[in-house]
Write a protein that holds these residues in place. Structure first.
Motif, PDB file in Angstrom:
ATOM      1  N   SER A 196       0.845  -1.187   0.000  1.00  0.00           N
ATOM      2  CA  SER A 196       0.000   0.000   0.000  1.00  0.00           C
ATOM      3  C   SER A 196       0.881   1.236   0.000  1.00  0.00           C
ATOM      4  N   ILE A 197       0.594   2.160  -0.915  1.00  0.00           N
ATOM      5  CA  ILE A 197       1.316   3.428  -0.979  1.00  0.00           C
ATOM      6  C   ILE A 197       0.366   4.527  -0.530  1.00  0.00           C
ATOM      7  N   VAL A 198       0.792   5.331   0.439  1.00  0.00           N
ATOM      8  CA  VAL A 198      -0.060   6.368   1.012  1.00  0.00           C
ATOM      9  C   VAL A 198       0.655   7.715   0.939  1.00  0.00           C
ATOM     10  N   SER A 199       0.006   8.723   0.340  1.00  0.00           N
ATOM     11  CA  SER A 199       0.516  10.086   0.425  1.00  0.00           C
ATOM     12  C   SER A 199      -0.151  10.756   1.620  1.00  0.00           C
ATOM     13  N   PHE A 200       0.572  11.678   2.262  1.00  0.00           N
ATOM     14  CA  PHE A 200       0.018  12.286   3.465  1.00  0.00           C
ATOM     15  C   PHE A 200       0.602  13.669   3.705  1.00  0.00           C
ATOM     16  N   SER A 201      -0.059  14.407   4.598  1.00  0.00           N
ATOM     17  CA  SER A 201       0.405  15.719   5.039  1.00  0.00           C
ATOM     18  C   SER A 201       1.044  15.596   6.414  1.00  0.00           C
ATOM     19  N   TYR A 202       2.248  16.155   6.567  1.00  0.00           N
ATOM     20  CA  TYR A 202       2.892  16.135   7.874  1.00  0.00           C
ATOM     21  C   TYR A 202       2.102  16.946   8.901  1.00  0.00           C
ATOM     22  N   ARG A 203       1.300  17.885   8.447  1.00  0.00           N
ATOM     23  CA  ARG A 203       0.475  18.655   9.382  1.00  0.00           C
ATOM     24  C   ARG A 203      -0.484  17.760  10.154  1.00  0.00           C
ATOM     25  N   HIS A 204      -0.906  16.671   9.527  1.00  0.00           N
ATOM     26  CA  HIS A 204      -1.887  15.784  10.145  1.00  0.00           C
ATOM     27  C   HIS A 204      -1.259  14.497  10.665  1.00  0.00           C
ATOM     28  N   GLY A 238       6.086  -5.410 -11.744  1.00  0.00           N
ATOM     29  CA  GLY A 238       5.329  -6.622 -11.471  1.00  0.00           C
ATOM     30  C   GLY A 238       4.779  -6.739 -10.068  1.00  0.00           C
ATOM     31  N   HIS A 239       4.756  -5.630  -9.313  1.00  0.00           N
ATOM     32  CA  HIS A 239       4.241  -5.651  -7.955  1.00  0.00           C
ATOM     33  C   HIS A 239       2.884  -4.939  -7.908  1.00  0.00           C
ATOM     34  N   ALA A 240       1.869  -5.636  -7.417  1.00  0.00           N
ATOM     35  CA  ALA A 240       0.554  -4.993  -7.244  1.00  0.00           C
ATOM     36  C   ALA A 240       0.624  -4.070  -6.030  1.00  0.00           C
ATOM     37  N   ALA A 241       0.162  -2.847  -6.183  1.00  0.00           N
ATOM     38  CA  ALA A 241       0.199  -1.877  -5.093  1.00  0.00           C
ATOM     39  C   ALA A 241      -1.062  -1.023  -5.137  1.00  0.00           C
ATOM     40  N   SER A 242      -1.676  -0.877  -3.973  1.00  0.00           N
ATOM     41  CA  SER A 242      -2.817   0.040  -3.872  1.00  0.00           C
ATOM     42  C   SER A 242      -2.295   1.441  -3.569  1.00  0.00           C
ATOM     43  N   LEU A 243      -3.092   2.437  -3.917  1.00  0.00           N
ATOM     44  CA  LEU A 243      -2.669   3.830  -3.800  1.00  0.00           C
ATOM     45  C   LEU A 243      -3.747   4.630  -3.089  1.00  0.00           C
ATOM     46  N   THR A 244      -3.379   5.304  -2.014  1.00  0.00           N
ATOM     47  CA  THR A 244      -4.311   6.123  -1.242  1.00  0.00           C
ATOM     48  C   THR A 244      -3.712   7.500  -1.007  1.00  0.00           C
ATOM     49  N   HIS A 245      -4.488   8.546  -1.287  1.00  0.00           N
ATOM     50  CA  HIS A 245      -4.069   9.922  -1.009  1.00  0.00           C
ATOM     51  C   HIS A 245      -4.863  10.389   0.211  1.00  0.00           C
ATOM     52  N   ARG A 246      -4.260  10.205   1.383  1.00  0.00           N
ATOM     53  CA  ARG A 246      -4.993  10.396   2.626  1.00  0.00           C
ATOM     54  C   ARG A 246      -5.532  11.816   2.811  1.00  0.00           C
ATOM     55  N   ASP A 247      -4.735  12.802   2.449  1.00  0.00           N
ATOM     56  CA  ASP A 247      -5.095  14.178   2.769  1.00  0.00           C
ATOM     57  C   ASP A 247      -5.387  15.024   1.540  1.00  0.00           C
ATOM     58  N   LEU A 248      -5.602  14.392   0.404  1.00  0.00           N
ATOM     59  CA  LEU A 248      -5.866  15.141  -0.819  1.00  0.00           C
ATOM     60  C   LEU A 248      -7.268  15.720  -0.742  1.00  0.00           C
ATOM     61  N   GLY A 277       5.318  11.795   2.359  1.00  0.00           N
ATOM     62  CA  GLY A 277       4.691  12.979   2.924  1.00  0.00           C
ATOM     63  C   GLY A 277       5.280  14.286   2.447  1.00  0.00           C
ATOM     64  N   CYS A 278       4.428  15.312   2.434  1.00  0.00           N
ATOM     65  CA  CYS A 278       4.869  16.680   2.212  1.00  0.00           C
ATOM     66  C   CYS A 278       4.084  17.575   3.171  1.00  0.00           C
ATOM     67  N   THR A 279       4.201  18.876   3.020  1.00  0.00           N
ATOM     68  CA  THR A 279       3.596  19.779   3.999  1.00  0.00           C
ATOM     69  C   THR A 279       2.077  19.683   4.020  1.00  0.00           C
ATOM     70  N   GLY A 280       1.454  19.816   2.855  1.00  0.00           N
ATOM     71  CA  GLY A 280      -0.002  19.843   2.800  1.00  0.00           C
ATOM     72  C   GLY A 280      -0.648  18.559   2.337  1.00  0.00           C
ATOM     73  N   GLY A 281       0.145  17.630   1.808  1.00  0.00           N
ATOM     74  CA  GLY A 281      -0.392  16.345   1.364  1.00  0.00           C
ATOM     75  C   GLY A 281      -1.219  16.427   0.093  1.00  0.00           C
ATOM     76  N   ARG A 282      -1.037  17.492  -0.704  1.00  0.00           N
ATOM     77  CA  ARG A 282      -1.878  17.669  -1.887  1.00  0.00           C
ATOM     78  C   ARG A 282      -1.095  17.657  -3.193  1.00  0.00           C
ATOM     79  N   HIS A 283       0.197  17.999  -3.142  1.00  0.00           N
ATOM     80  CA  HIS A 283       0.943  18.167  -4.384  1.00  0.00           C
ATOM     81  C   HIS A 283       2.127  17.207  -4.495  1.00  0.00           C
ATOM     82  N   ARG A 284       3.218  17.538  -3.794  1.00  0.00           N
ATOM     83  CA  ARG A 284       4.454  16.780  -3.969  1.00  0.00           C
ATOM     84  C   ARG A 284       4.313  15.321  -3.548  1.00  0.00           C
ATOM     85  N   SER A 285       3.738  15.083  -2.387  1.00  0.00           N
ATOM     86  CA  SER A 285       3.596  13.694  -1.929  1.00  0.00           C
ATOM     87  C   SER A 285       2.676  12.902  -2.847  1.00  0.00           C
ATOM     88  N   VAL A 286       1.624  13.549  -3.347  1.00  0.00           N
ATOM     89  CA  VAL A 286       0.685  12.875  -4.246  1.00  0.00           C
ATOM     90  C   VAL A 286       1.379  12.507  -5.552  1.00  0.00           C
TER      91      VAL A 286
END
Length: 305
Positions: free
Chosen positions: A189-197, A295-305, A272-281
């Motif tokens: 699982s790949i998760v993007s996030f904001s360090y603020r949260h 060849g690796h299956a990976a799910s993708l979640t943008h937690r704070d987008l 992670g990045c500051t706001g979780g909307r641009h760079r981390s995404v």
């Protein structure tokens, strides 16, 4: 979230990870779900039922050996917590070890927890009383229960912190660990996030991309998400982008088969990045593509987008 090596409840020996959903020794697999009230025990059992497990909640400890001895071909999941008749931590642990030796089944203990403030919110939302404090404040029950069952956490094979989880998050983690044999293999699982949260609690690997130039300050890009090609191109234009991506790929790709060989069932990579909307995404989208092409299956979640 932590995934611990199997202990002596597993007849295959220390460090061995039986295939959940398939035979481990001569018996069907047994998953025991325990933890703090309000942390998602009932939800976890429903998810395991969807995965093909026969589930029983709040089973008296005295009945557990007989139930496992009579279990059929389906794997079994049992919920045991402070509500259980004759509940005692050491009796439960000793009983699970005895079941593993007697039946040849792979026995895994799953412990669900959450921060006190999250548990308080959940009890307030459902207007339920805490089972250990029916005539006192919920906070008293939470403190008492944590003291009572904390030793189970130390002996659990899998500890899941659901503080920031939705039911879908819990389903994703449990599917990664306990999907039927046909779906075995490490779930990524790949998760993007904001360090603020805060950093996602389930993270195994965390990467900070706040050093990249920030599209937030570009008037044409600030309101666009990191999934937009223009934003991704802006991030990729940073002088340090290519070197970082090369190093990231060189680190992660060789690790994946090693993790899988060690029996790791679930891996969460957080970016992670500051706001979780641009760079981390943008970086999470790129990494997901790299893993898929490898060849690796990976799910993708943008937690704070």
């Amino acid at each position: 979230m932590t995934d611990r090596p199997q202990n002596d409840r597993n007849p295959a020996g220390p460090g061995a990870k039986p295939a959940i959903g398939g035979a481990a020794g001569t018996g069907s697999p047994l998953v025991v779900v325990t933890g703090l009230s309000g942390a998602g025990l009932s939800t976890a059992l429903k998810i395991l039922e969807d995965l093909g497990y026969e589930t029983v909640d709040n089973l008296p400890l005295a009945l557990l050996p007989g139930l496992t001895a009579a279990a059929g071909a389906r794997p079994l999941a049992v919920g045991i917590d402070c509500r259980t008749r004759d509940f005692a931590v050491h009796e439960l642990l000793d009983g699970l070890a005895a079941i593993g030796r007697a039946t040849g089944a792979g026995v895994r203990l799953v412990y669900l927890q959450a921060l006190p403030e999250a548990l308080l919110r959940r009890f307030a939302a459902t207007r339920r009383r805490h089972p250990l404090a029916p005539d006192r404040p919920v906070a008293d029950g939470i403190r008492h229960e944590r003291q009572l069952i904390e030793p189970l956490r130390d002996d659990a094979d899998l500890v899941i912190d659901t503080t920031d989880f939705t039911p879908a998050d819990l389903r994703r983690v449990l599917e990664g660990h306990f999907a039927p044999a046909a779906r075995l293999g490490m779930t990524i699982s790949i998760v993007s996030f904001s360090y603020r949260h805060g950093v996602p609690r389930e993270s195994d690997l965390v990467f900070d991309v706040r050093f990249l130039r920030n599209p937030h300050y570009d008037p044409a890009l600030g309101l666009l998400p990191g999934t937009d090609p223009a934003v991704a191109a802006f991030v990729a234009g940073d002088p340090g982008y290519d070197d970082f991506c090369t190093a990231l790929d060189a680190l992660i790709l060789p690790l994946l088969p090693r993790y899988e060989a060690e029996g790791k069932a679930y891996l969460t990579i957080a970016i992670g990045c500051t706001g979780g909307r641009h760079r981390s995404v943008a970086m999470a989208e790129r990494l997901a593509g790299v893993l898929h092409r490898a060849g690796h299956a990976a799910s993708l979640t943008h937690r704070d987008l």
